[in-house]
Design an enzyme around this catalytic site. Structure first.
Site, short mmCIF file in Angstrom:
data_model
loop_
_atom_site.label_atom_id
_atom_site.label_comp_id
_atom_site.label_asym_id
_atom_site.label_seq_id
_atom_site.Cartn_x
_atom_site.Cartn_y
_atom_site.Cartn_z
N THR A 20 256.28 73.61 39.49
CA THR A 20 255.05 72.81 39.57
C THR A 20 253.83 73.70 39.36
OG1 THR A 20 256.10 71.27 41.11
CG2 THR A 20 253.71 71.21 40.97
N LYS B 43 259.47 57.34 45.93
CA LYS B 43 258.91 58.24 46.95
C LYS B 43 259.55 57.92 48.29
CE LYS B 43 255.94 61.67 47.04
NZ LYS B 43 255.90 62.71 46.00
N LYS C 123 253.84 59.83 35.99
CA LYS C 123 254.05 61.25 35.72
C LYS C 123 255.28 61.46 34.85
CE LYS C 123 253.50 63.96 39.21
NZ LYS C 123 253.71 64.69 40.48
N SER D 233 263.09 69.48 37.48
CA SER D 233 264.02 68.64 38.24
C SER D 233 264.97 67.92 37.30
CB SER D 233 263.25 67.62 39.08
OG SER D 233 262.79 68.19 40.29
N LYS E 95 262.60 58.48 40.73
CA LYS E 95 262.48 59.92 40.97
C LYS E 95 261.21 60.20 41.78
CE LYS E 95 264.10 64.10 40.26
NZ LYS E 95 263.87 64.48 41.68
#
Length: 415
Positions: A189, A105, A93, A348, A69
């Site tokens: 966020t 990423k 995270k 998400s 993710k």
């Protein structure tokens, strides 16, 4: 920060956390190298008829706790080492937030500000086609990042779906609500950063309604955290973007400031504001500093000049390992990136679950879940911070490394 330096900073953070755990060096070293890296050439026809090739990257760091993710970034400074560092931070995270994902990423080296909407769509669709085999709802689920947005994710989802022959909304998150996006995802966020800021202030016996706040970066995260903290009564006295910063000791009307930024694509010229540099903004006396721009903004050269009481990291990797040590010695409470800005991946995850069940949840349910998860994660990290007498960045990473390597060891090696 150059990509290599950023990656080394992340590796130093891993080593520091591992010193408090009982895993061997072989296991710890697994977290310093991603499981898979992909580099692709992305040739597209530009609006002027010429063909130009861009370079794209996809990094998959660790999948011991679930599918990869992480966001997809369009920026001139995108590099493989930078993607490796950010993918590792996503693994940690997700672990801190206790969502069942690993870290990944992606990115394309380009300058989106110089590209048209049509060119950005062609880049996105070609990039998606080039990494198609690496994507999937159970394998790798991208999301927006720097200079990408819900439209980018809609193009990615549609391209992937065209290859599959049916719509697969759960292949990406951060999409428009009309094509499977979630309520609350856009501001999640920033809302998470605001929640962590509130909790940090509570632990320092500071009244959230009277805090002077400085925000570096006025993009998606900076705008949303400014709005949320203003709602809580904070005074936003300085903000900046990539071009300049502005200051008003009486605080800004955030809605007016956001409107001005959207219309003018800059902060300079906003009525009643004094223009300042990003360097001056970081050194400004305030209660809370929120770095919400890019990596390495707080480093060994300026950390000793930081005068905030709390730093809540809205960006990924805004503080170097050396700077963390200096800030801790100064008594500044730093809420690290892998905790403070985890609100995005929490929502998400909720979007992903909604898509898999073909459901759409009300915003109250989303916000309630986000609040509960953020507070639980913050309190858990704070307990480790007090128990081991380490700073919050180290405490968060201790928890993350422990969760990931525990999962890895239970699964074992194959073959």
């Amino acid at each position: 920060m150059k990509g290599r330096e950023f990656l080394e900073t992340v590796r130093k953070r891993i080593d520091k956390a591992a010193d408090y755990l009982d895993f061997g060096s072989d296991s710890v070293n697994l977290l310093k190298t991603p499981r898979r890296t992909v580099v692709v050439s992305i040739p597209i026809r530009m609006d002027n008829g010429r063909i130009e090739a861009f370079t794209g990257y996809k990094v998959q760091h660790n999948m011991s706790r679930g599918p990869y993710k992480g966001g997809i970034r369009y920026h001139p400074d995108v590099t493989m080492d930078g993607m490796k560092a950010l993918a590792a931070l996503m693994t940690f995270k997700c672990a801190v937030a206790d969502v069942p994902y690993g870290g990944g990423k992606g990115g394309v080296t380009c300058d989106p500000k110089k590209l048209s909407r049509n060119e950005l769509e062609r880049i996105t669709r070609r990039y998606t086609s080039m990494i198609f085999e690496e994507l999937g709802p159970n394998k790798d689920v991208p999301a927006p990042d720097v200079y990408t947005d819900d439209q980018t994710m809609a193009w990615l989802m549609d391209t992937y779906s065209q290859f599959k022959g049916y719509q697969v909304p759960e292949v990406a998150t951060g999409k428009p609500i009309e094509v499977g996006g979630s309520e609350g995802r856009t501001e999640s966020t920033g809302l998470g950063v605001a929640i962590c800021t509130r909790e940090a202030a509570r632990h320092k016996n500071m009244n959230i309604e009277k805090l002077d706040v400085v925000i570096q970066g006025f993009g998606k995260v900076g705008k949303s955290v400014a709005r949320e903290l203003r709602k809580k009564g904070c005074n936003i006295i300085a903000v900046s973007d990539s071009k300049s910063g502005i200051y008003n000791p009486d605080g800004f009307d955030i809605d007016e400031l956001i409107d001005y930024k959207v219309k003018n694509d800059q902060l300079t010229g906003f009525q009643g504001a004094e223009e300042i540099t990003n360097e001056e903004l970081l050194r400004m006396e305030c209660d809370v500093l929120i770095p919400a721009a890019i990596e390495n903004q707080i480093n060994s050269k300026n950390a000793d000049e930081i005068r905030a009481k709390i730093i809540s990291e809205g960006a990924n990797g805004p503080t170097t390992a050396e700077a963390y040590k200096i800030l801790s010695e100064k008594g500044i409470l730093v809420v690290p990136d892998i905790l403070a800005n985890s609100g995005g991946v929490i929502v998400s995850y909720q979007e992903w679950v909604q898509n898999r069940h073909r459901e759409h949840w009300e915003s109250n349910r989303i916000y309630k879940n986000l609040e509960e998860r953020m507070v639980k994660s913050f309190n858990s990290v704070f307990e480790t911070h007090e128990e081991l007498e380490v700073d919050l960045p180290t405490a968060a990473l201790i928890q993350a490394v422990d969760k990931v390597l525990t999962a890895h060891n239970l699964e074992g090696l194959f073959p």
